[in-house]
Design an enzyme around this catalytic site. Structure first.
Site, PDB file in Angstrom:
ATOM      1  N   ASP A 125      13.561  -0.157 -31.912  1.00 16.65           N
ATOM      2  CA  ASP A 125      14.430  -1.322 -31.744  1.00 16.65           C
ATOM      3  C   ASP A 125      13.801  -2.384 -30.854  1.00 16.65           C
ATOM      4  O   ASP A 125      14.188  -3.535 -30.901  1.00 16.65           O
ATOM      5  CB  ASP A 125      15.780  -0.885 -31.161  1.00 16.65           C
ATOM      6  CG  ASP A 125      15.624  -0.168 -29.831  1.00 16.65           C
ATOM      7  OD1 ASP A 125      14.503   0.270 -29.547  1.00 16.65           O
ATOM      8  OD2 ASP A 125      16.615  -0.059 -29.091  1.00 16.65           O
ATOM      9  N   LYS A 126      12.852  -2.018 -30.019  1.00 15.00           N
ATOM     10  CA  LYS A 126      12.217  -2.998 -29.138  1.00 15.00           C
ATOM     11  C   LYS A 126      10.904  -2.424 -28.618  1.00 15.00           C
ATOM     12  O   LYS A 126      10.633  -1.239 -28.756  1.00 15.00           O
ATOM     13  CB  LYS A 126      13.136  -3.348 -27.973  1.00 15.00           C
ATOM     14  CG  LYS A 126      13.561  -2.147 -27.150  1.00 15.00           C
ATOM     15  CD  LYS A 126      14.534  -2.547 -26.076  1.00 15.00           C
ATOM     16  CE  LYS A 126      14.972  -1.343 -25.256  1.00 15.00           C
ATOM     17  NZ  LYS A 126      15.905  -1.690 -24.204  1.00 15.00           N
ATOM     18  N   THR A 127      10.121  -3.273 -27.991  1.00 16.11           N
ATOM     19  CA  THR A 127       8.800  -2.840 -27.538  1.00 16.11           C
ATOM     20  C   THR A 127       8.897  -1.849 -26.392  1.00 16.11           C
ATOM     21  O   THR A 127       8.016  -1.033 -26.206  1.00 16.11           O
ATOM     22  CB  THR A 127       7.963  -4.040 -27.088  1.00 16.11           C
ATOM     23  OG1 THR A 127       8.667  -4.732 -26.051  1.00 16.11           O
ATOM     24  CG2 THR A 127       7.720  -4.992 -28.230  1.00 16.11           C
TER      25      THR A 127
END
Length: 511
Positions: A400-402
């Site tokens: 979903d995100k880094t």
């Protein structure tokens, strides 16, 4: 496999009635034990001493090659069709089963050790008006326990009180959802007033009615009843097993769910006999070999019919047939004889080779220096020998995100204050200068609270702050206040910061 276990459980009368509502009374063990709620012991292993042999053999004979050689062994016990001694099949089959059983036993022993380590952790439990150091496995629903900073949450708890203002606690939920940022929980004002007073906590007789054990991590519904008054409970007042208490000196909680009833274990489910894609592929290959073998034996059996009809009768003079045996029956018996003779077509050594390779690769994972984490002195540990091939089958990673794939390490590199940029160096001609290891750094030794690892090269920013520039002071005031970072002084003069909400930071290094 679960149906087999449930079947034996029903035979033994161990089928558990479906729980519709959890009813817990604080500090009343006899009442809570009468409901037969699970204690806080967990079990992730597959076998015990009594079930290992039958369950492991059942699992191994799900492999087609093992089932085939067992069937072949039974055929060799029939004198009319057997041309080879039974031990020619029994010895390699027993060897294969034994090697696989040793490997499975080794994996399960490691699970037992891990379970024992977790179950024997210690926690302070309020019993008979005093705090006692008890093992996790002895904690029961309805017990009041005390947690301290950096301790794992023992079971699913209703938060009663904490050392922080407004009865707040901060927990890290990395083992539940992978998030390293802290989440805030808050106790009811009614229970928070008890603080750490052992007398008040041991006299607390609140009753909790809530939902039965389930695997929903983000939802909770329940009601606390104290002196005839009802108070609503939601997920913000619950500490889940698997969380870690952070930035909170102590807190007290009421155990609602323990061991297998906790949401962590409910999401884990029962330990299943997983089959890797390599196992499925080998079964398909063995099926193809079976098809080839039986086709070959069928052709030879048909040839035997023609030979018996045309030529076989000439040999009955000196090699008479047994009574009742005709050409058709002779062909049928010869079919199974060919299956025995051609048994080497099915590679039983294939499974041995795969097991040895799995075991060897698991050692390579444990010895991999690049996977060693020196900060915590933690090497890689392959708890199952099939880990390497399971990792090898991964094709896609959804993130979903880094921050999920990297570390949220925040480093102050540069900033812009009132339209002026700081953090980069320029020479007298206005050309940008590349920063190297030899570039002079700003000296922060005058500040006792400065991070010794922090490096900054633009001296003009420090001069601007020391000159009392109002925009610069306002910038750093906002930077110090408008965030969800919690500073914590672990040692004198050493301050660390913990992000209670990392959603605002999407990069490893923020400027």
């Amino acid at each position: 496999m679960g149906s087999v276990e449930s079947y034996f459980g029903n035979l033994c009368g161990k089928e558990k009635k479906q729980e519709e509502e959890r009813y817990v009374r604080a500090n009343d063990r006899p009442f809570n034990l009468s409901h037969n709620y699970a204690n806080n012991a967990i079990r992730t292993s597959k076998y015990n001493i009594f079930t290992f042999l039958p369950l492991n053999l059942f699992e191994q004979f799900r492999r087609l090659a093992n089932a085939y050689f067992l069937f072949l062994l039974l055929l060799q016990l029939i004198p009319q069709i057997s041309s080879l001694s039974w031990f020619t099949t029994a010895v390699p089959l027993i060897l294969v089963l034994a090697m696989t059983a040793v490997k499975d036993a080794s994996d399960d022993i490691n699970r037992h050790k891990s379970d024992r380590q977790v179950n024997n952790r210690m926690v302070n439990v309020l019993i008979d008006g005093e705090l006692r150091n008890e093992k996790w496995m002895n904690v029961q629903a309805g017990d009041v326990i005390k947690l301290e900073s950096n301790q794992f949450v023992t079971a699913d708890l209703m938060l009663l009180s904490s050392s922080e203002p407004l009865n707040l606690v901060y927990v890290e939920t990395a083992e539940l959802d992978g998030e390293t940022n802290l989440k805030v929980k808050q106790a009811l004002t009614l229970t928070g007033e008890m603080g750490d007073c052992i007398k008040d906590l041991s006299a607390f007789k609140g009753e909790v009615r809530c939902e039965p054990p389930n695997n929903r991590l983000d939802k909770f519904k329940g009601t606390l009843t104290v002196n005839g008054q009802n108070y609503g409970l939601d997920n913000d007042k619950i500490l889940l097993r698997g969380c870690t208490l952070r930035n909170t000196e102590w807190c007290f909680g009421l155990v609602l769910f323990g061991g297998p009833d906790t949401k962590l274990m409910q999401n884990s489910g029962k330990t299943k006999f997983k089959r890797t894609s390599i196992d499925h592929l080998m079964n398909i290959l063995v099926l193809c070999i079976f098809g080839f073998l039986f086709t070959l034996c069928f052709i030879l059996a048909i040839g035997n019919v023609f030979w018996e009809v045309k030529e076989g009768s000439q040999f009955t003079v000196f090699l008479p047939r047994e009574p009742g045996v005709n050409a058709a029956l002779s062909s049928f018996l010869s079919f199974w004889s060919y299956v025995i003779v051609l048994n080497t077509v099915v590679p039983i050594s294939l499974y041995v080779s795969v097991e040895v390779i799995r075991l060897g690769n698991s050692f390579f994972i444990n010895w991999d220096r690049k996977m060693y984490y020196p900060k915590n002195d933690t090497p890689a540990q392959a708890r199952t020998t099939t880990l390497n091939e399971e990792l090898g089958q991964i094709k896609y990673i959804f993130s979903d995100k880094t921050g999920t794939l990297t570390q949220n390490i925040m480093a102050f590199n540069k900033c812009s204050i009132n339209g002026k940029n700081y953090g980069e160096l320029y020479d007298f001609s206005g050309q940008r200068v590349e920063i190297t290891e030899k570039t002079q750094k700003v000296d922060f030794s005058w500040n006792k609270l400065a991070d010794p690892k922090f490096t900054f090269h633009d001296h003009s920013l420090l001069e601007t702050v020391r000159d009392g520039n109002p925009e610069a002071q306002a910038f750093f005031r906002l930077l110090a206040l408008c965030h969800t970072v919690m500073p914590e002084e672990k040692k004198e003069g050493q301050i660390i910061v913990i992000f209670t909400n990392s959603s605002a930071f999407k990069q490893n290094e923020n400027t």
